[in-house]
Design a protein around this motif. Structure first.
Motif, PDB file in Angstrom:
ATOM      1  N   LYS A   1     -15.541 -13.152   8.925  1.00 14.91           N
ATOM      2  CA  LYS A   1     -15.267 -12.368   9.865  1.00 14.91           C
ATOM      3  C   LYS A   1     -16.149 -11.568  10.397  1.00 14.91           C
ATOM      4  O   LYS A   1     -15.911 -11.351  11.611  1.00 14.91           O
ATOM      5  CB  LYS A   1     -14.169 -11.560   9.066  1.00 14.91           C
ATOM      6  CG  LYS A   1     -12.760 -12.148   8.898  1.00 14.91           C
ATOM      7  CD  LYS A   1     -11.563 -11.108   8.417  1.00 14.91           C
ATOM      8  CE  LYS A   1     -10.385 -11.664   7.677  1.00 14.91           C
ATOM      9  NZ  LYS A   1      -9.725 -12.677   8.539  1.00 14.91           N
TER      10      LYS A   1
ATOM     11  N   ALA B   1      -7.681  -1.575  11.826  1.00 11.33           N
ATOM     12  CA  ALA B   1      -7.661  -2.498  10.941  1.00 11.33           C
ATOM     13  C   ALA B   1      -8.835  -2.738  10.073  1.00 11.33           C
ATOM     14  O   ALA B   1     -10.011  -2.848  10.586  1.00 11.33           O
ATOM     15  CB  ALA B   1      -7.373  -3.989  11.333  1.00 11.33           C
TER      16      ALA B   1
ATOM     17  N   LYS C   1     -11.107  -5.009   7.302  1.00 13.71           N
ATOM     18  CA  LYS C   1     -10.869  -6.532   6.646  1.00 13.71           C
ATOM     19  C   LYS C   1     -12.208  -6.876   6.095  1.00 13.71           C
ATOM     20  O   LYS C   1     -13.486  -6.668   6.605  1.00 13.71           O
ATOM     21  CB  LYS C   1     -11.045  -7.563   7.660  1.00 13.71           C
ATOM     22  CG  LYS C   1      -9.905  -7.250   9.001  1.00 13.71           C
ATOM     23  CD  LYS C   1     -10.038  -8.236  10.196  1.00 13.71           C
ATOM     24  CE  LYS C   1      -8.747  -8.063  10.949  1.00 13.71           C
ATOM     25  NZ  LYS C   1      -8.695  -9.093  11.986  1.00 13.71           N
TER      26      LYS C   1
ATOM     27  N   VAL D   1      -6.591  -7.588   4.370  1.00  7.19           N
ATOM     28  CA  VAL D   1      -6.727  -6.846   5.371  1.00  7.19           C
ATOM     29  C   VAL D   1      -5.641  -5.592   5.266  1.00  7.19           C
ATOM     30  O   VAL D   1      -4.608  -5.918   4.717  1.00  7.19           O
ATOM     31  CB  VAL D   1      -6.231  -7.705   6.462  1.00  7.19           C
ATOM     32  CG1 VAL D   1      -6.116  -6.758   7.886  1.00  7.19           C
ATOM     33  CG2 VAL D   1      -7.245  -8.758   6.962  1.00  7.19           C
TER      34      VAL D   1
ATOM     35  N   VAL E   1      -3.944  -2.243   7.776  1.00  9.38           N
ATOM     36  CA  VAL E   1      -3.820  -1.631   8.907  1.00  9.38           C
ATOM     37  C   VAL E   1      -2.986  -0.455   9.131  1.00  9.38           C
ATOM     38  O   VAL E   1      -2.067  -0.371   8.543  1.00  9.38           O
ATOM     39  CB  VAL E   1      -2.965  -2.613   9.898  1.00  9.38           C
ATOM     40  CG1 VAL E   1      -2.675  -2.144  11.564  1.00  9.38           C
ATOM     41  CG2 VAL E   1      -3.537  -4.191   9.892  1.00  9.38           C
TER      42      VAL E   1
ATOM     43  N   GLU F   1     -12.045  -2.432  12.742  1.00  6.61           N
ATOM     44  CA  GLU F   1     -11.679  -2.698  14.054  1.00  6.61           C
ATOM     45  C   GLU F   1     -10.774  -1.897  14.695  1.00  6.61           C
ATOM     46  O   GLU F   1      -9.657  -1.453  13.995  1.00  6.61           O
ATOM     47  CB  GLU F   1     -11.737  -4.211  14.343  1.00  6.61           C
ATOM     48  CG  GLU F   1     -10.492  -4.951  13.689  1.00  6.61           C
ATOM     49  CD  GLU F   1     -10.537  -6.295  13.859  1.00  6.61           C
ATOM     50  OE1 GLU F   1     -11.655  -7.286  14.051  1.00  6.61           O
ATOM     51  OE2 GLU F   1      -9.424  -7.150  14.074  1.00  6.61           O
ATOM     52  N   GLU F   2     -10.376  -1.819  16.033  1.00  5.38           N
ATOM     53  CA  GLU F   2      -9.442  -1.205  16.598  1.00  5.38           C
ATOM     54  C   GLU F   2      -7.891  -1.851  16.160  1.00  5.38           C
ATOM     55  O   GLU F   2      -7.958  -3.129  16.182  1.00  5.38           O
ATOM     56  CB  GLU F   2      -9.818  -1.489  18.113  1.00  5.38           C
ATOM     57  CG  GLU F   2      -8.737  -1.404  18.965  1.00  5.38           C
ATOM     58  CD  GLU F   2      -9.051  -1.890  20.540  1.00  5.38           C
ATOM     59  OE1 GLU F   2      -8.379  -1.725  21.343  1.00  5.38           O
ATOM     60  OE2 GLU F   2     -10.244  -2.650  20.625  1.00  5.38           O
ATOM     61  N   ARG F   3      -7.193  -1.122  16.131  1.00  6.34           N
ATOM     62  CA  ARG F   3      -5.812  -1.509  15.792  1.00  6.34           C
ATOM     63  C   ARG F   3      -5.086  -2.100  17.151  1.00  6.34           C
ATOM     64  O   ARG F   3      -5.042  -1.334  18.268  1.00  6.34           O
ATOM     65  CB  ARG F   3      -4.993  -0.490  15.041  1.00  6.34           C
ATOM     66  CG  ARG F   3      -3.607  -1.031  14.816  1.00  6.34           C
ATOM     67  CD  ARG F   3      -2.566  -0.314  14.401  1.00  6.34           C
ATOM     68  NE  ARG F   3      -1.354  -0.915  14.594  1.00  6.34           N
ATOM     69  CZ  ARG F   3      -0.074  -0.297  14.111  1.00  6.34           C
ATOM     70  NH1 ARG F   3       0.086   1.055  13.815  1.00  6.34           N
ATOM     71  NH2 ARG F   3       1.192  -0.919  13.931  1.00  6.34           N
ATOM     72  N   LEU F   4      -4.735  -3.347  17.243  1.00 11.40           N
ATOM     73  CA  LEU F   4      -3.843  -3.786  18.354  1.00 11.40           C
ATOM     74  C   LEU F   4      -2.533  -3.687  18.184  1.00 11.40           C
ATOM     75  O   LEU F   4      -1.946  -3.901  17.098  1.00 11.40           O
ATOM     76  CB  LEU F   4      -4.349  -5.474  18.391  1.00 11.40           C
ATOM     77  CG  LEU F   4      -5.862  -5.503  18.287  1.00 11.40           C
ATOM     78  CD1 LEU F   4      -5.960  -7.296  18.376  1.00 11.40           C
ATOM     79  CD2 LEU F   4      -6.538  -5.019  19.682  1.00 11.40           C
TER      80      LEU F   4
ATOM     81  N   GLU G   1       2.502 -10.602  17.670  1.00  4.93           N
ATOM     82  CA  GLU G   1       1.485 -11.527  17.396  1.00  4.93           C
ATOM     83  C   GLU G   1       1.996 -13.160  17.586  1.00  4.93           C
ATOM     84  O   GLU G   1       3.327 -13.343  17.465  1.00  4.93           O
ATOM     85  CB  GLU G   1       1.255 -11.475  15.637  1.00  4.93           C
ATOM     86  CG  GLU G   1       0.134 -10.393  15.589  1.00  4.93           C
ATOM     87  CD  GLU G   1      -0.224 -10.476  14.054  1.00  4.93           C
ATOM     88  OE1 GLU G   1      -1.104 -11.278  13.775  1.00  4.93           O
ATOM     89  OE2 GLU G   1       0.372  -9.769  13.407  1.00  4.93           O
TER      90      GLU G   1
ATOM     91  N   LYS H   1       4.507 -12.898   8.439  1.00  2.12           N
ATOM     92  CA  LYS H   1       3.611 -12.730   7.434  1.00  2.12           C
ATOM     93  C   LYS H   1       4.184 -12.035   6.293  1.00  2.12           C
ATOM     94  O   LYS H   1       3.870 -12.147   5.060  1.00  2.12           O
ATOM     95  CB  LYS H   1       2.258 -12.177   7.690  1.00  2.12           C
ATOM     96  CG  LYS H   1       1.469 -13.126   8.534  1.00  2.12           C
ATOM     97  CD  LYS H   1       0.127 -13.138   8.407  1.00  2.12           C
ATOM     98  CE  LYS H   1      -0.831 -14.171   8.898  1.00  2.12           C
ATOM     99  NZ  LYS H   1      -1.120 -13.963  10.362  1.00  2.12           N
TER     100      LYS H   1
ATOM    101  N   VAL I   1      -6.832 -11.428  17.207  1.00  2.00           N
ATOM    102  CA  VAL I   1      -6.864 -10.866  15.807  1.00  2.00           C
ATOM    103  C   VAL I   1      -7.757 -11.567  14.833  1.00  2.00           C
ATOM    104  O   VAL I   1      -8.492 -11.123  14.330  1.00  2.00           O
ATOM    105  CB  VAL I   1      -5.323 -11.058  15.392  1.00  2.00           C
ATOM    106  CG1 VAL I   1      -5.362 -10.748  13.937  1.00  2.00           C
ATOM    107  CG2 VAL I   1      -4.514 -10.136  16.242  1.00  2.00           C
ATOM    108  N   GLU I   2      -7.950 -13.242  14.963  1.00  3.43           N
ATOM    109  CA  GLU I   2      -8.770 -14.008  14.263  1.00  3.43           C
ATOM    110  C   GLU I   2      -8.712 -15.171  14.847  1.00  3.43           C
ATOM    111  O   GLU I   2      -7.712 -15.726  15.609  1.00  3.43           O
ATOM    112  CB  GLU I   2      -8.497 -13.666  13.116  1.00  3.43           C
ATOM    113  CG  GLU I   2      -7.013 -14.368  12.291  1.00  3.43           C
ATOM    114  CD  GLU I   2      -6.930 -14.665  10.871  1.00  3.43           C
ATOM    115  OE1 GLU I   2      -8.135 -14.485  10.106  1.00  3.43           O
ATOM    116  OE2 GLU I   2      -5.979 -14.931  10.472  1.00  3.43           O
TER     117      GLU I   2
END
Ligand code: AMP
Ligand code: GLY
Length: 424
Positions: free
Chosen positions: A103, A142, A144, A154, A156, A181-184, A188, A210, A277-278
């Protein structure tokens, strides 16, 4: 064509079924998925993460191509080893698979190449430094671990987890390397594409679920189920959002010219459009079960075309799909194996049945500790597809659990209003 499939989950059952329409399929499996066993010419139990064992089988059966389902064999260099043995692997080589398997590498790659939709992030190789940063940085985050954790590493921050709790989680965990990282915020979705020689052929957008329980409660899982709408674009997004996500996938491929196989983009549709996100280096599981059954182009032709440097255009029918996984009671934290699976393809009505992790004893099927069996309903609308999926699941016996909410009109409507709220 002789096609080797590597892997033995629901995704690989779907890959096998799609390939078997026009190819002879051989399967290198970790466990004898009865759906794959039924369709394949031959099945060999191997360690699918061992390049040597996979290559040996590919050479023995004189495979023309190999389609690798899961990420772990990609991370282990199975495609590289197949290539050395003269077998075309439909999947990225180890170096390109880092887009999923590392990542930190993936985020740095996106930043260095100025890939659209990359969130703010910092990379750490020390848990204490990462934990301090969680508190120092403004806003929700988030966190990870760098490597593969099956989506389970992960966390959040926000309504369900405070920043203090995230800090303790990072500090006390078994991992030391982190991306923070910044939370989005938004909805999704998944956009998968076939990729070869810099060419990109997009598939319909999918929304996975999920969380383990209805209403998106409980711990994260590998994915409890997913849906597509007729016509590739999900109800909460516009064609413009879909195109923006596809542009991002194309940007990535431009900077990974050797990439091949399936590139899976996980996006958050935010007020500013799709953010990344990834990326995954393979089909999603369950997402593969949504898109492969509605492909009008032969999947064998896609793989063969990729091998021959002529990736064909890929068409999908205007069909909605709803996929729901039945999982053992207690999954994912304390799964109880050994429940009999009474759902069979013959009795699923119009729905398709895909086996995942099941154990066969004396001609009967039982649950293990992972996702067991999935049904996919197809229809003109999500509502129709959902009804078919749920009808098939009414035969499910005791000891198995399903998220019945996936694809229900009220739940889809909630996604639409959530997105309206986010855009406001
Ligand atoms: P990943 O393994 O990166 O897909 O993360 C697992 C899940 O965590 C994702 O599907 C999202 O639901 C959530 N997640 C990951 N990164 C973020 C982010 N930056 N903002 C909000 N949610 C995220
Ligand atoms: N469904 C999520 C994944 O395959 O990664």
């Amino acid at each position: 064509m002789k096609a080797l499939v590597v892997g033995s989950g629901g995704r690989e059952h779907a890959i096998t079924r799609a390939l078997a329409e026009d190819s002879k399929v051989y399967a290198a499996v970790d466990n004898r998925n009865p759906g794959i066993v039924e369709l394949a010419e031959d099945v060999r139990e191997v360690d699918t993460n061992s390049p040597d064992e996979v290559v040996e089988y590919a050479v023995d059966v004189e495979a023309d191509v190999a389609v690798v389902g899961p990420e772990a064999p990609l991370a282990a260099g199975v495609v590289d080893a197949l290539e050395d043995a003269g077998v075309y692997g439909f999947g990225p080589r180890q170096a390109d698979a880092r887009i999923e398997t590392d990542k930190a590498w993936a985020r740095r790659f996106m930043r260095e190449n100025d890939v659209t939709g990359t969130p703010e992030f910092r990379v750490f190789d020390d848990s204490d430094a990462a934990a301090d940063y969680v508190m120092d940085v403004e806003g929700d985050v988030a966190v990870k671990p760098h490597g593969l954790t099956g989506g389970k590493g992960v966390r959040v921050t926000g309504d369900q987890l405070s920043k203090e709790e995230a800090q303790s989680y990072v500090r006390d965990s078994e991992w030391s390397d982190w991306v923070v990282e910044e939370r989005l915020r938004g909805e999704e979705f998944t956009l998968q594409a076939f990729v070869a020689d810099g060419e990109v052929r997009a598939m319909p957008a999918v929304q996975d679920h999920k969380r383990a329980y209805e209403g998106d409660e409980g711990p994260n899982t590998g994915g409890m189920g997913s849906y597509t709408a007729a016509g590739a674009v999900l109800p909460f997004m516009t064609r413009g959002d879909y195109d923006a996500a596809l542009d991002i996938v194309e940007e990535v491929v431009e900077h990974l010219p050797e990439y091949r196989g399936v590139l899976y983009g996980q996006f958050m549709l935010t007020a500013d459009g799709p953010m990344v996100v990834e990326f995954n280096a393979r089909f999603g599981d369950p997402e593969a079960m949504n898109v492969l059954p509605i492909m009008e182009t032969s999947f064998s032709d896609v793989v063969q075309g990729a091998r021959d440097g002529e990736l064909p255009e890929v068409e999908f029918s205007d069909t909605a799909t709803v996929c729901k996984y039945a999982v053992p009671e207690g999954y994912p934290t304390e799964p109880e194996s050994g429940a009999e699976i009474t759902l069979s393809p013959e009795e699923a009505g119009d729905a398709l049945v895909y086996y995942a992790s099941v154990e066969e004893r004396d001609g009967r099927l039982y649950t293990t500790t992972s996702r067991s069996v999935a049904v996919v309903g197809l229809g003109a609308s999500i509502e129709d597809a959902e009804r078919d999926a749920d009808d098939a699941l009414s035969m499910l016996g005791d000891g198995l659990r399903v998220r019945h909410d996936i694809g229900k009109p009220s739940v889809v409507e909630r996604r639409v209003s959530h997105m309206e709220q986010v855009r406001r």
